[in-house]
Each structure stands twice: as C-alpha cells, then as structure tokens.
Design a protein around this motif. Structure first.
Motif, PDB file in Angstrom:
ATOM      1  N   ILE A 172      -3.121   0.877  -1.046  1.00 36.76           N
ATOM      2  CA  ILE A 172      -4.696   0.466  -1.620  1.00 36.76           C
ATOM      3  C   ILE A 172      -5.538   1.363  -1.991  1.00 36.76           C
ATOM      4  O   ILE A 172      -5.363   2.647  -1.588  1.00 36.76           O
ATOM      5  CB  ILE A 172      -5.158  -0.537  -0.451  1.00 36.76           C
ATOM      6  CG1 ILE A 172      -4.363  -1.723   0.002  1.00 36.76           C
ATOM      7  CG2 ILE A 172      -6.512  -0.989  -0.599  1.00 36.76           C
ATOM      8  CD1 ILE A 172      -4.666  -2.265   1.096  1.00 36.76           C
ATOM      9  N   MET A 173      -6.156   1.185  -3.199  1.00 33.09           N
ATOM     10  CA  MET A 173      -7.329   1.999  -3.601  1.00 33.09           C
ATOM     11  C   MET A 173      -8.642   1.180  -3.294  1.00 33.09           C
ATOM     12  O   MET A 173      -8.888   0.090  -3.517  1.00 33.09           O
ATOM     13  CB  MET A 173      -7.140   2.112  -5.250  1.00 33.09           C
ATOM     14  CG  MET A 173      -6.147   2.940  -5.632  1.00 33.09           C
ATOM     15  SD  MET A 173      -5.879   3.087  -7.562  1.00 33.09           S
ATOM     16  CE  MET A 173      -7.393   3.752  -7.987  1.00 33.09           C
ATOM     17  N   ARG A 174      -9.762   1.974  -2.641  1.00 35.79           N
ATOM     18  CA  ARG A 174     -10.798   1.470  -2.398  1.00 35.79           C
ATOM     19  C   ARG A 174     -11.803   2.413  -2.773  1.00 35.79           C
ATOM     20  O   ARG A 174     -11.858   3.649  -2.808  1.00 35.79           O
ATOM     21  CB  ARG A 174     -10.847   1.358  -0.796  1.00 35.79           C
ATOM     22  CG  ARG A 174     -12.218   0.949  -0.195  1.00 35.79           C
ATOM     23  CD  ARG A 174     -12.186   0.757   1.211  1.00 35.79           C
ATOM     24  NE  ARG A 174     -11.254  -0.380   1.593  1.00 35.79           N
ATOM     25  CZ  ARG A 174     -10.794  -0.528   2.876  1.00 35.79           C
ATOM     26  NH1 ARG A 174     -11.094   0.120   3.836  1.00 35.79           N
ATOM     27  NH2 ARG A 174      -9.913  -1.864   3.000  1.00 35.79           N
ATOM     28  N   ASP A 175     -12.902   1.619  -3.389  1.00 31.53           N
ATOM     29  CA  ASP A 175     -13.994   2.408  -3.937  1.00 31.53           C
ATOM     30  C   ASP A 175     -14.684   3.120  -2.569  1.00 31.53           C
ATOM     31  O   ASP A 175     -14.812   3.025  -1.400  1.00 31.53           O
ATOM     32  CB  ASP A 175     -15.320   1.601  -4.365  1.00 31.53           C
ATOM     33  CG  ASP A 175     -14.903   0.967  -5.318  1.00 31.53           C
ATOM     34  OD1 ASP A 175     -14.281   1.563  -6.206  1.00 31.53           O
ATOM     35  OD2 ASP A 175     -15.696  -0.024  -6.181  1.00 31.53           O
ATOM     36  N   GLY A 176     -14.934   4.616  -3.110  1.00 36.59           N
ATOM     37  CA  GLY A 176     -15.312   5.424  -1.833  1.00 36.59           C
ATOM     38  C   GLY A 176     -14.362   6.345  -1.081  1.00 36.59           C
ATOM     39  O   GLY A 176     -14.582   7.271  -0.398  1.00 36.59           O
ATOM     40  N   ALA A 177     -13.111   5.851  -1.152  1.00 36.63           N
ATOM     41  CA  ALA A 177     -11.909   6.367  -0.503  1.00 36.63           C
ATOM     42  C   ALA A 177     -11.558   7.536  -1.362  1.00 36.63           C
ATOM     43  O   ALA A 177     -11.262   7.490  -2.441  1.00 36.63           O
ATOM     44  CB  ALA A 177     -10.846   5.567  -0.084  1.00 36.63           C
ATOM     45  N   ASP A 178     -11.166   8.612  -0.693  1.00 38.53           N
ATOM     46  CA  ASP A 178     -10.849   9.926  -1.478  1.00 38.53           C
ATOM     47  C   ASP A 178      -9.240   9.577  -2.224  1.00 38.53           C
ATOM     48  O   ASP A 178      -9.093  10.536  -3.174  1.00 38.53           O
ATOM     49  CB  ASP A 178     -10.587  11.195  -0.529  1.00 38.53           C
ATOM     50  CG  ASP A 178     -11.915  11.510   0.084  1.00 38.53           C
ATOM     51  OD1 ASP A 178     -12.942  11.281  -0.551  1.00 38.53           O
ATOM     52  OD2 ASP A 178     -11.987  12.110   1.184  1.00 38.53           O
ATOM     53  N   ALA A 179      -8.331   8.966  -1.550  1.00 34.87           N
ATOM     54  CA  ALA A 179      -7.264   8.687  -2.159  1.00 34.87           C
ATOM     55  C   ALA A 179      -6.570   7.357  -1.757  1.00 34.87           C
ATOM     56  O   ALA A 179      -7.168   6.723  -0.912  1.00 34.87           O
ATOM     57  CB  ALA A 179      -6.033   9.765  -1.806  1.00 34.87           C
ATOM     58  N   PRO A 180      -5.402   6.959  -2.449  1.00 39.94           N
ATOM     59  CA  PRO A 180      -5.093   5.500  -2.052  1.00 39.94           C
ATOM     60  C   PRO A 180      -4.371   5.782  -0.528  1.00 39.94           C
ATOM     61  O   PRO A 180      -3.914   6.994  -0.228  1.00 39.94           O
ATOM     62  CB  PRO A 180      -3.981   5.602  -3.010  1.00 39.94           C
ATOM     63  CG  PRO A 180      -4.336   6.217  -4.287  1.00 39.94           C
ATOM     64  CD  PRO A 180      -5.139   7.262  -3.546  1.00 39.94           C
ATOM     65  N   PHE A 181      -4.350   4.750   0.135  1.00 42.81           N
ATOM     66  CA  PHE A 181      -3.826   4.763   1.359  1.00 42.81           C
ATOM     67  C   PHE A 181      -2.902   3.590   1.788  1.00 42.81           C
ATOM     68  O   PHE A 181      -3.125   2.511   0.997  1.00 42.81           O
ATOM     69  CB  PHE A 181      -5.017   4.719   2.421  1.00 42.81           C
ATOM     70  CG  PHE A 181      -5.827   3.661   2.561  1.00 42.81           C
ATOM     71  CD1 PHE A 181      -5.574   2.415   3.107  1.00 42.81           C
ATOM     72  CD2 PHE A 181      -7.257   3.436   1.594  1.00 42.81           C
ATOM     73  CE1 PHE A 181      -6.727   1.393   3.250  1.00 42.81           C
ATOM     74  CE2 PHE A 181      -7.836   2.452   1.431  1.00 42.81           C
ATOM     75  CZ  PHE A 181      -7.587   1.369   2.307  1.00 42.81           C
ATOM     76  N   GLU A 182      -2.170   3.478   2.734  1.00 47.43           N
ATOM     77  CA  GLU A 182      -1.043   2.502   3.136  1.00 47.43           C
ATOM     78  C   GLU A 182      -1.416   1.602   4.116  1.00 47.43           C
ATOM     79  O   GLU A 182      -2.074   2.413   5.161  1.00 47.43           O
ATOM     80  CB  GLU A 182       0.344   3.223   3.348  1.00 47.43           C
ATOM     81  CG  GLU A 182       1.036   3.724   2.020  1.00 47.43           C
ATOM     82  CD  GLU A 182       2.544   3.923   2.337  1.00 47.43           C
ATOM     83  OE1 GLU A 182       2.774   3.896   3.615  1.00 47.43           O
ATOM     84  OE2 GLU A 182       3.222   4.121   1.394  1.00 47.43           O
ATOM     85  N   LEU A 183      -1.275   0.284   4.227  1.00 49.76           N
ATOM     86  CA  LEU A 183      -1.539  -0.265   5.373  1.00 49.76           C
ATOM     87  C   LEU A 183      -0.078  -1.165   5.546  1.00 49.76           C
ATOM     88  O   LEU A 183       0.526  -1.648   4.703  1.00 49.76           O
ATOM     89  CB  LEU A 183      -2.603  -1.388   5.120  1.00 49.76           C
ATOM     90  CG  LEU A 183      -4.016  -0.844   5.009  1.00 49.76           C
ATOM     91  CD1 LEU A 183      -5.080  -2.146   4.689  1.00 49.76           C
ATOM     92  CD2 LEU A 183      -4.324  -0.521   6.611  1.00 49.76           C
ATOM     93  N   THR A 184       0.212  -1.234   6.740  1.00 50.66           N
ATOM     94  CA  THR A 184       1.615  -2.082   7.327  1.00 50.66           C
ATOM     95  C   THR A 184       1.341  -3.292   7.863  1.00 50.66           C
ATOM     96  O   THR A 184       0.267  -3.363   8.977  1.00 50.66           O
ATOM     97  CB  THR A 184       2.299  -1.185   8.051  1.00 50.66           C
ATOM     98  OG1 THR A 184       2.771  -0.186   7.557  1.00 50.66           O
ATOM     99  CG2 THR A 184       3.653  -2.142   8.580  1.00 50.66           C
ATOM    100  N   LEU A 185       1.570  -4.578   7.317  1.00 50.71           N
ATOM    101  CA  LEU A 185       1.001  -5.746   7.884  1.00 50.71           C
ATOM    102  C   LEU A 185       2.441  -6.454   8.231  1.00 50.71           C
ATOM    103  O   LEU A 185       3.318  -6.408   7.515  1.00 50.71           O
ATOM    104  CB  LEU A 185       0.129  -6.634   6.827  1.00 50.71           C
ATOM    105  CG  LEU A 185      -1.118  -5.888   6.090  1.00 50.71           C
ATOM    106  CD1 LEU A 185      -0.561  -5.191   4.955  1.00 50.71           C
ATOM    107  CD2 LEU A 185      -1.937  -7.069   5.837  1.00 50.71           C
ATOM    108  N   LYS A 186       1.992  -7.330   8.969  1.00 49.97           N
ATOM    109  CA  LYS A 186       3.192  -8.450   9.561  1.00 49.97           C
ATOM    110  C   LYS A 186       2.729  -9.816   8.859  1.00 49.97           C
ATOM    111  O   LYS A 186       1.692 -10.440   9.150  1.00 49.97           O
ATOM    112  CB  LYS A 186       3.523  -8.610  10.863  1.00 49.97           C
ATOM    113  CG  LYS A 186       4.505  -9.328  11.288  1.00 49.97           C
ATOM    114  CD  LYS A 186       4.638  -9.049  12.811  1.00 49.97           C
ATOM    115  CE  LYS A 186       5.209  -7.707  13.302  1.00 49.97           C
ATOM    116  NZ  LYS A 186       5.661  -7.641  14.742  1.00 49.97           N
TER     117      LYS A 186
END
Length: 442
Positions: A172-186
């Motif tokens: 995910i890319m988010r406004d204000g975040a320094d870099a993309p990050f990962e989320l693991t969902l079920k």
C-alpha cells in the motif's frame, strides 16, 4: 428476460468478492433502454481495428482466440469512458447478482481505479480491511507478489478473492508515508448490516448506515421508532453517521431522506435517455418527529451518502459535520447483453434539490471537524471551596458532571463526540426563553 437496473456505487471492484455498493433498483427493460438514431459507421477507424485485430492474431507471441481478443476490445472501449462503466462477463454478472444478497467473501473493501492502481474508497465496518487499518485514498500497488499497475481492475479483484481464512499480502502507498508498506490480511465471509443504531446517552440517538441496500429506508424508520420508544417520546437529537459509506440503491437513499423531511424534492437525475430522468419527492410521513439532526460525513462518503447529506443540507434539516465527501455524482445502469453478459454504463448524473451536482465536487460540511486523537491534560492540584475546612453545604445534588461515557467517546471518536456536543447545545438553545414555544430545531 432480464431487465436493466439503475445503480449508484463506487467502481467495479466492489461488485466482486470484496463487497458491493451497486445494489439493484428497477428500471426500464433493455429493448426500451437504448434508443438511438442510425448513424454512419466510422469506416476508417473500423478498418484500423480490423488491421490491429489481424496483426495480433498473426504476430502475437502466443496463440490467442477471437473471443478473448474481442472481449478485451469491448472492455477497453467501456473502461475508457469513466472509472465506473464496466463490461460484465458471465462470471462478473453472476457475481454481481450474488453480491446483492448482502453476503460475500473477501476483504471488505470498496475500491475504484486511479492511474493504473487500485484506489481504496473505504473499508467496510467490521471487516478484515477495516481491522487492518486500511484507509480511504490508500493505493494498492501490489497483491501478494503481483504488481497491479495497469492491470484491469476486475483482474486485480480476482487476485484478492479467495476462500475465507486464507491470507493475502497487500502493498500500500499512503499519503504522508515515507515508502510503500505491506499488510497481511486474512480473507473472511463479509456480511454487511445496513443499519445499526444505539443510544449515545439518555435521549440522544445514533444511526449508522454502512451502505444503502434495498431495505435501508425501512430499517432507518424502525430505528427512529425504537429510539423514540426508548426515550419515552423525549428523543432530543439524532446523529446520522454516513462516514465511509460508499453508496448503494438510489431508492433507499431517497427513503432515508424522506424519514427526516415531510415535503419537497429529494433528488433528481438527468441523462440522455428519457428513462434515466428520475425525480424523488418527500411524503408527509414524519418518523423523525423533527428532532435535531447531525449528519457525519468524510472522504469515504460517496454516491447515495452524498444524495442524503446533500438533500438534508439543501432542506436545512440538519447540520452536516465532518470532512469533504468523495464526490461521486453519477448513476450506473446494468444493461443485459446477449450470451449472459452485461454492461454497467454511466447513464445519468444526479442533482440535489437546489440543483447542485456532486460529481467531482462532493458535499462540503457545514462544520468541518477533522479526525483527531485527544490526549487528556492532567490538571494541576487546585483547591476548591468544597476542599476548605468548615465549608457550607449547598443542600443540593451535584448536577452537570461530565460522564465517564462522554469522556470515553471523546477519546475513541472525536467527530462523533463533537456531533453529540452540538446536539446538546441545540437542545439548550431550544429551551431558552426565545424558543419557549418548544418548536423542534431544524
């Protein structure tokens, strides 16, 4: 014979395994829905199309059948119109039908496409997406190890589909975040409850609409009746929460507005076809009994949510509070095609009673309240009259103390806390000598 269906919602992604705001409302049959005057075909462009088709058949690195090529051509023609028009394959059409039942498997996301990526319109309450902290306007750039850049939205949705309890990774890319990050969902089986309600405090009610389904209007009326009963007819105000509500059935939106007003236009639509021009007006019924109303909206409030908030704002029936809404003011119609296929086509724009178009504009709240997290400040040691030795007693009970539930609400949901505070202020003003006639505050 299948009939065309008029819908309001956000993007094709919500039609499949995630969830759906494109619920059906009856419209005119297909053979009456598409009258047009015969026009000369653009022969030069058709020759170019035929040449490209033939070149691909001969020179593409892999064999590709005619049906797949033509399906892709149709899909490109439709998706090039706007983010909400889509060509429905038989599988897509079946999934659309199933999604109207209010139960589907997936993550609980409402999505659209933006610049080749998947844009989150809103996570649905009590779903894996909401619990993982996914926010409106987040961009999904990778699903597991597959980049989604320029991948057709329906293909991206297929990647996110899966059996309940199976895991999926989203980048995910988010406004204000320094870099993309990962989320693991079920993944989970998503069951959407359209309307929830409770009492915030004595005589102050709360109604939350997660999306507009066929029976949402009826459920709102039942909620109002229940709250009036629970307060012994002394209901002092209601908060209508439309935050992160992506839309739904046009008729349901009109019925919700009708629960709070007794006369006047609610919404109307304009399109090129006669049967896309609709108008909804209020009825004299008055289940809200004119109680003060606060409507909460945010950037995830779209489509039917904007119809409700815009109409109530035009009628000055309530105070709209929160942040600017999403800005989707278009209506889609499901047009059945041959071979069990369909076309979801933008056929009209809707307008609020005053003639405002919400398209790409949104609803501006009367009072802007941004989400906030309160940090209580520890009070310095102070001595009050009651602490002095030998102080006189008043002989009266202490009233007006801040309740623990109110303090908790301020910390957990600042916008809702502000809405409740405004309702209390309106109630105080309503009791002032200038308003001694006990007329409801609108």
């Amino acid at each position: 014979m299948r009939t065309s269906q008029t819908t309001l919602g956000i993007g094709f992604g919500l039609l499949l395994s995630l969830t759906s705001s494109n619920l059906f409302a009856e419209a005119a049959p297909t053979d009456e829905a598409l009258p047009y005057e015969a026009q000369e075909l653009p022969l030069e462009e058709l020759r170019t199309f035929g040449e490209v088709f033939e070149r691909i058949k001969r020179a593409y690195v892999h064999d590709i059948n005619d049906e797949e090529l033509l399906d892709n051509a149709i899909r490109g023609m439709v998706t090039g119109l706007d983010p909400h028009s889509t060509y429905l394959t038989p599988e897509d059409y079946d999934e659309l039908q199933e999604s109207t039942q209010g139960e589907f498997g997936g993550l609980g996301l409402e999505v659209s496409s933006e610049n080749g990526f998947i844009k989150v319109v809103t996570p649905i309450d009590d779903t894996p997406a909401a619990r993982a902290g996914i926010r409106p306007h987040d961009l999904i750039v990778k699903i597991n190890d597959t980049p989604v850049k320029n991948l057709p939205l329906n293909k991206s949705i297929e990647l996110m589909r899966g059996k309940p309890d199976t895991e999926i990774r989203l980048t995910i890319m988010r406004d204000g975040a320094d870099a993309p990050f990962e989320l693991t969902l079920k993944r989970a089986l998503i069951r959407v409850t359209s309307v929830k309600h409770r009492m915030l405090e004595k005589d102050y009610g709360y109604i939350r609409i997660t999306q507009f389904q066929v029976h949402t209007g009826e459920e709102v009326v039942k909620a109002l009746n229940k709250m009036h009963t629970d307060s012994d007819g002394q209901l002092k105000g209601v908060v209508l929460d439309l935050r992160n509500n992506p839309g739904g059935v046009l008729q349901a939106a009109a019925e919700v507005v009708d629960a709070f007003i007794t006369q006047g236009r609610i919404v109307y639509t304009k399109g090129r076809l006669d049967n896309t021009e609709l108008s909804f007006d209020a009825t004299p019924s008055n289940p809200s009994h004119g109680v003060p109303l606060i409507v909460l909206i945010n950037e995830g409030s779209a489509s039917a949510s904007e119809i409700v908030s815009g109409a109530l704002q035009d009628h000055q029936r309530g105070v709209i509070m929160g942040t600017q809404s999403f800005g989707k003011g278009s209506v889609q119609t499901i047009l059945p095609l041959g071979s069990n296929r369909g076309l979801k086509l933008t056929t009209a724009l809707y307008y609020t009673p005053s003639g405002r178009s919400i398209q790409a504009q949104g609803v501006t709240p009367d009072i802007e309240v941004k989400p906030a997290r309160l940090t209580p400040i520890e009070a310095r040691l102070q001595i009050k009259e009651a602490d002095l030795e030998g102080h006189l007693e008043s002989g009266q009970k202490i009233v007006g103390q801040k309740s623990e539930s109110s303090a908790s609400l301020a910390e957990s949901d600042y916008q809702l806390f502000e809405a409740l505070s405004l309702l209390k202020g309106l109630q105080i003003l309503n009791k002032s000598p200038e308003n001694s006639t006990n007329e409801p505050t609108h």
